[in-house]
Design a protein around this motif. Structure first.
Motif, PDB file in Angstrom:
ATOM      1  N   SER A  58       0.854  -1.180   0.000  1.00 40.64           N
ATOM      2  CA  SER A  58       0.000   0.000   0.000  1.00 40.64           C
ATOM      3  C   SER A  58       0.892   1.233   0.000  1.00 40.64           C
ATOM      4  CB  SER A  58      -0.932  -0.003   1.214  1.00 40.64           C
ATOM      5  OG  SER A  58      -0.546   0.917   2.175  1.00 40.64           O
ATOM      6  N   PRO A  59       0.394   2.384  -0.458  1.00 46.34           N
ATOM      7  CA  PRO A  59       1.196   3.616  -0.442  1.00 46.34           C
ATOM      8  C   PRO A  59       1.454   4.138   0.965  1.00 46.34           C
ATOM      9  CG  PRO A  59      -1.027   4.054  -1.228  1.00 46.34           C
ATOM     10  CD  PRO A  59      -0.892   2.566  -1.145  1.00 46.34           C
ATOM     11  N   MET A  60       0.848   3.501   1.978  1.00 45.85           N
ATOM     12  CA  MET A  60       1.093   3.885   3.365  1.00 45.85           C
ATOM     13  C   MET A  60       2.196   3.049   4.009  1.00 45.85           C
ATOM     14  SD  MET A  60      -2.796   4.489   4.804  1.00 45.85           S
ATOM     15  CE  MET A  60      -3.316   2.822   4.351  1.00 45.85           C
ATOM     16  N   MET A  61       2.753   2.083   3.277  1.00 45.01           N
ATOM     17  CA  MET A  61       3.725   1.147   3.831  1.00 45.01           C
ATOM     18  C   MET A  61       5.142   1.648   3.613  1.00 45.01           C
ATOM     19  SD  MET A  61       3.803  -2.950   3.128  1.00 45.01           S
ATOM     20  CE  MET A  61       2.175  -3.107   3.872  1.00 45.01           C
ATOM     21  N   ARG A  62       6.016   1.423   4.600  1.00 43.88           N
ATOM     22  CA  ARG A  62       7.417   1.799   4.462  1.00 43.88           C
ATOM     23  C   ARG A  62       8.115   0.902   3.450  1.00 43.88           C
ATOM     24  NH1 ARG A  62       7.784   2.319  10.763  1.00 43.88           N
ATOM     25  NH2 ARG A  62       7.827   4.587  11.057  1.00 43.88           N
ATOM     26  N   MET A  63       8.877   1.548   2.551  1.00 41.40           N
ATOM     27  CA  MET A  63       9.643   0.815   1.548  1.00 41.40           C
ATOM     28  C   MET A  63      11.006   1.479   1.395  1.00 41.40           C
ATOM     29  SD  MET A  63       6.671   0.067  -1.304  1.00 41.40           S
ATOM     30  CE  MET A  63       7.625  -1.213  -2.134  1.00 41.40           C
ATOM     31  N   ARG A  64      11.982   0.696   0.979  1.00 42.51           N
ATOM     32  CA  ARG A  64      13.313   1.227   0.724  1.00 42.51           C
ATOM     33  C   ARG A  64      13.254   2.219  -0.449  1.00 42.51           C
ATOM     34  NH1 ARG A  64      17.458   1.125   4.228  1.00 42.51           N
ATOM     35  NH2 ARG A  64      18.000  -0.937   5.011  1.00 42.51           N
ATOM     36  N   ILE A  65      13.844   3.413  -0.268  1.00 42.54           N
ATOM     37  CA  ILE A  65      13.938   4.357  -1.378  1.00 42.54           C
ATOM     38  C   ILE A  65      15.386   4.522  -1.849  1.00 42.54           C
ATOM     39  CG2 ILE A  65      11.842   5.590  -0.723  1.00 42.54           C
ATOM     40  CD1 ILE A  65      13.673   7.831   0.367  1.00 42.54           C
ATOM     41  N   GLY A  66      16.299   3.740  -1.295  1.00 40.63           N
ATOM     42  CA  GLY A  66      17.665   3.688  -1.798  1.00 40.63           C
ATOM     43  C   GLY A  66      18.317   5.056  -1.920  1.00 40.63           C
ATOM     44  N   SER A  67      18.941   5.295  -3.069  1.00 41.01           N
ATOM     45  CA  SER A  67      19.740   6.502  -3.257  1.00 41.01           C
ATOM     46  C   SER A  67      18.926   7.779  -3.340  1.00 41.01           C
ATOM     47  CB  SER A  67      20.612   6.365  -4.509  1.00 41.01           C
ATOM     48  OG  SER A  67      21.683   5.486  -4.264  1.00 41.01           O
ATOM     49  N   THR A  68      17.614   7.694  -3.374  1.00 41.29           N
ATOM     50  CA  THR A  68      16.804   8.902  -3.219  1.00 41.29           C
ATOM     51  C   THR A  68      17.151   9.578  -1.897  1.00 41.29           C
ATOM     52  OG1 THR A  68      15.043   7.838  -4.494  1.00 41.29           O
ATOM     53  CG2 THR A  68      14.439   9.806  -3.266  1.00 41.29           C
ATOM     54  N   SER A  69      17.694   8.795  -0.960  1.00 38.28           N
ATOM     55  CA  SER A  69      18.142   9.335   0.333  1.00 38.28           C
ATOM     56  C   SER A  69      19.212  10.397   0.173  1.00 38.28           C
ATOM     57  CB  SER A  69      18.714   8.207   1.205  1.00 38.28           C
ATOM     58  OG  SER A  69      17.852   7.103   1.310  1.00 38.28           O
ATOM     59  N   LYS A  70      19.944  10.385  -0.938  1.00 44.70           N
ATOM     60  CA  LYS A  70      21.129  11.231  -1.052  1.00 44.70           C
ATOM     61  C   LYS A  70      20.812  12.716  -0.925  1.00 44.70           C
ATOM     62  CE  LYS A  70      24.465   8.278  -3.420  1.00 44.70           C
ATOM     63  NZ  LYS A  70      23.837   6.988  -3.182  1.00 44.70           N
ATOM     64  N   HIS A  71      19.708  13.168  -1.523  1.00 42.99           N
ATOM     65  CA  HIS A  71      19.472  14.612  -1.424  1.00 42.99           C
ATOM     66  C   HIS A  71      18.995  15.015  -0.032  1.00 42.99           C
ATOM     67  CE1 HIS A  71      15.312  13.470  -2.373  1.00 42.99           C
ATOM     68  NE2 HIS A  71      14.906  14.705  -2.139  1.00 42.99           N
ATOM     69  N   PHE A  72      18.498  14.070   0.755  1.00 46.66           N
ATOM     70  CA  PHE A  72      18.199  14.361   2.160  1.00 46.66           C
ATOM     71  C   PHE A  72      19.504  14.577   2.939  1.00 46.66           C
ATOM     72  CE2 PHE A  72      14.300  12.336   0.774  1.00 46.66           C
ATOM     73  CZ  PHE A  72      13.307  13.027   1.450  1.00 46.66           C
ATOM     74  N   ALA A  73      20.525  13.749   2.632  1.00 41.30           N
ATOM     75  CA  ALA A  73      21.825  13.935   3.283  1.00 41.30           C
ATOM     76  C   ALA A  73      22.437  15.273   2.884  1.00 41.30           C
ATOM     77  CB  ALA A  73      22.756  12.782   2.928  1.00 41.30           C
ATOM     78  N   CYS A  74      22.300  15.635   1.610  1.00 40.51           N
ATOM     79  CA  CYS A  74      22.805  16.940   1.165  1.00 40.51           C
ATOM     80  C   CYS A  74      22.099  18.073   1.900  1.00 40.51           C
ATOM     81  CB  CYS A  74      22.609  17.093  -0.339  1.00 40.51           C
ATOM     82  SG  CYS A  74      23.706  16.073  -1.339  1.00 40.51           S
ATOM     83  N   LEU A  75      20.772  17.962   2.022  1.00 42.90           N
ATOM     84  CA  LEU A  75      20.010  18.990   2.729  1.00 42.90           C
ATOM     85  C   LEU A  75      20.479  19.095   4.178  1.00 42.90           C
ATOM     86  CD1 LEU A  75      17.736  21.049   3.006  1.00 42.90           C
ATOM     87  CD2 LEU A  75      16.141  19.138   3.352  1.00 42.90           C
ATOM     88  N   ALA A  76      20.727  17.960   4.819  1.00 43.05           N
ATOM     89  CA  ALA A  76      21.179  17.977   6.216  1.00 43.05           C
ATOM     90  C   ALA A  76      22.481  18.758   6.349  1.00 43.05           C
ATOM     91  CB  ALA A  76      21.352  16.546   6.724  1.00 43.05           C
ATOM     92  N   TYR A  77      23.441  18.505   5.452  1.00 41.48           N
ATOM     93  CA  TYR A  77      24.712  19.235   5.537  1.00 41.48           C
ATOM     94  C   TYR A  77      24.510  20.716   5.248  1.00 41.48           C
ATOM     95  CZ  TYR A  77      29.596  20.469   5.092  1.00 41.48           C
ATOM     96  OH  TYR A  77      30.816  21.060   5.283  1.00 41.48           O
ATOM     97  N   LEU A  78      23.667  21.025   4.266  1.00 45.08           N
ATOM     98  CA  LEU A  78      23.433  22.429   3.926  1.00 45.08           C
ATOM     99  C   LEU A  78      22.716  23.167   5.055  1.00 45.08           C
ATOM    100  CD1 LEU A  78      22.563  21.941   0.164  1.00 45.08           C
ATOM    101  CD2 LEU A  78      24.528  23.182   1.069  1.00 45.08           C
TER     102      LEU A  78
END
Length: 528
Positions: A58-78
């Protein structure tokens, strides 16, 4: 790019048709969520969340998003830069004084943009140890203390580097005094209401409301095969497709991150040769059928994801699969086809310039091995014995990569007895070499050693054929060797990644060998 004005419409039946092949309840599948102008208009799951339980995705279920994580890490550093606690052009050595000089002198900006030229220690670990070996990020990063060479000079080329993001994640933790998990939860997820999004560093732990990943085995069935390594900012996030729509909507009018932060993340970087990489700081800007998009996909063992915006149409799409044999990028593109009016026509297949060339080629300068193949009369290229990519005519007598991998800026131009290979604008001349499929490993068998990588390569001639066993600090992995020439051999994993290959090139004198693999090139081993 977002100034292009288009129209988006919802046709649920057309989207249903895209997912009809996976609309079942006996195999894993895919979850998808679509929004127009920030309003969710299509939310569905297809297939099982876990093949052992009668629970559908379901669209409410947690799923791996892999390298989509990368821009979250960039945002954290910025965000730390906005706080005045860090700088985008800080040298890596400011946060990692223990690293070798070659790693200390690159900048955080170069890590984010994949232009640092550093070796990717994540690929190195997977190559030497295989998958499934529990390895912490700290253990992986320790390789940067002894690795004394680079793939290329910073800013001269582009190469996707997960190890750079492991470094970025640890830098964030050292500066903030928090785990990346807690920093993102406090500064990003909670303010936006992404309550089902979190960092999941290991596949082996239990996380509520999570889909299971499914690898494909040699028989075409599904199996449990986990990464084994710890992953954080490089690709460790799980999220629901509903949460990802919240995130995509937030990107249009951010409350987390300044306007300058988001400009930096979205703006593609330019190499020293003037070539655009198409990659900003964790986000990819590209055209799809003439329409500007902003995206980042993610691949994991047993699934993949795509997050993509079509700003001119107000269209947001998030897709994640929990099986390895579906392609989220292709599925998302088909949704764009169904929803966006005014797209450029699908390009007709161009005539292959002249007679289609096939053959094996090698660069005397870089050692790169390129194979041109014909698959069902269509041109493909394999670089260093890796998975072949489709080619399309570039209009100038050569070829470039075809969708969906055209974000990698490779070009191939055959000429005379060789070809020119262009890697993000960097030209490399290759000569054709004659195949020798009957070559024997013979005197090339033996033990080879690399001190910088703390690894050995054992080459042997067995009853089943030539074999290579790589061993390092945390484990070992075995490969089948097949001759391309007497001194150039293709290595194929004997484990779950049987489609992944690389080249092993032996010195003519037998004094050493060089491994060229995807994101792990020029690995030199001397005969012991």
């Amino acid at each position: 790019m977002s100034d292009v004005k288009l129209a988006a419409k919802l046709d649920p039946a057309a989207i249903d048709a895209i997912f009809a092949p996976v609309n079942q309840s006996q195999l894993p599948g895919v979850a998808v969520a679509v929004a127009i102008d920030g309003v969710p208009v299509y939310r569905k799951g297809f297939g099982l969340a876990n093949m052992e339980l009668p629970v559908t995705l379901s669209p409410m279920m947690r799923m791996r998003i892999g390298s989509t994580s990368k821009h979250f890490a960039c945002l954290a550093y910025l965000l730390l830069c906005e706080d005045g606690r860090a700088g985008l052009d800080d040298a890596v050595g400011k946060y990692f004084p223990e690293f070798h000089e070659v790693a200390r002198r690159v900048t955080i900006r170069q890590l984010m943009g994949h232009s640092s030229g550093l070796r990717d220690v994540v690929s190195l670990c997977m190559l030497i140890h295989g998958t499934g070996v529990p390895t912490t990020e700290r253990e992986m990063l320790a390789y940067y203390e002894t690795i004394d060479d680079i793939d290329f000079a910073p800013e001269t080329n582009w190469s996707y580097n997960n190890g750079a993001y492991a470094m970025l994640s640890t830098a964030i933790e050292r500066i903030s005094g928090q785990s990346l998990d807690d920093f993102l939860a406090e500064r990003v997820f909670r303010p936006i209401g992404m309550n089902d999004t979190m960092m999941r560093r290991w596949d082996t732990g239990f996380v509520p409301n999570s889909a299971t990943l499914h690898m494909v085995d040699a028989a075409g069935g599904y199996t449990k095969q986990y990464m084994g390594m710890e992953i954080s900012g490089m690709g460790g996030m799980v999220s629901s497709m509903d949460d990802m729509l919240r995130w995509l909507r937030h990107m249009d009018a951010p409350v987390v991150g300044s306007a300058e932060t988001w400009r930096l993340m979205k703006t593609p970087r330019t190499l020293s040769n003037g070539r655009s990489t198409g990659y900003g700081l964790g986000l990819i800007s590209a055209l799809y059928r003439g329409v500007p998009t902003i995206a980042h996909s993610g691949g994991v063992m047993g699934g993949n994801s795509q997050m993509i915006k079509v700003p001119g149409a107000g269209l947001d799409i998030s897709i994640a699969t929990n099986r390895a044999d579906l392609n989220s990028i292709d599925l998302a593109n088909r949704i764009i086809d169904a929803c966006v009016e005014g797209l450029a026509p699908v390009a007709e297949a161009e005539e292959t310039p002249g007679e289609m060339r096939t053959g094996l080629f090698r660069s005397s300068r870089t050692g790169r091995v390129v194979e041109l193949l014909a698959v069902e009369d269509k041109p493909f290229v394999s670089v260093d014995a890796a998975m072949p990519f489709p080619l399309k005519a570039d209009g100038d007598g050569g070829f470039e990569l075809a969708p969906p991998v055209d974000f990698i800026k490779w070009g191939v131009t055959p000429s005379g007895c060789g070809l020119t290979f262009s890697d993000f604008g960097n030209a490399d001349a290759l000569d054709e070499v004659a195949r020798d499929a009957e070559a024997k490993i013979g005197d090339l068998a033996g033990l080879y050693r690399s001190a910088p990588f703390a690894a050995t390569a054992e080459v042997s001639d067995t009853a089943e054929g030539a074999r290579l066993r790589l061993s390092g600090r945390h484990g070992s992995h075995s490969y089948k060797l097949e001759p391309l020439t007497a001194t150039i051999w293709k290595a194929s994993s004997l484990g779950v990644f049987s489609v992944i290959g690389f080249t092993v090139t032996f010195d003519a004198e037998g004094a050493g060998l060089v491994i060229n693999a995807n994101r792990a090139v020029g690995l030199r081993f001397a005969r012991d």
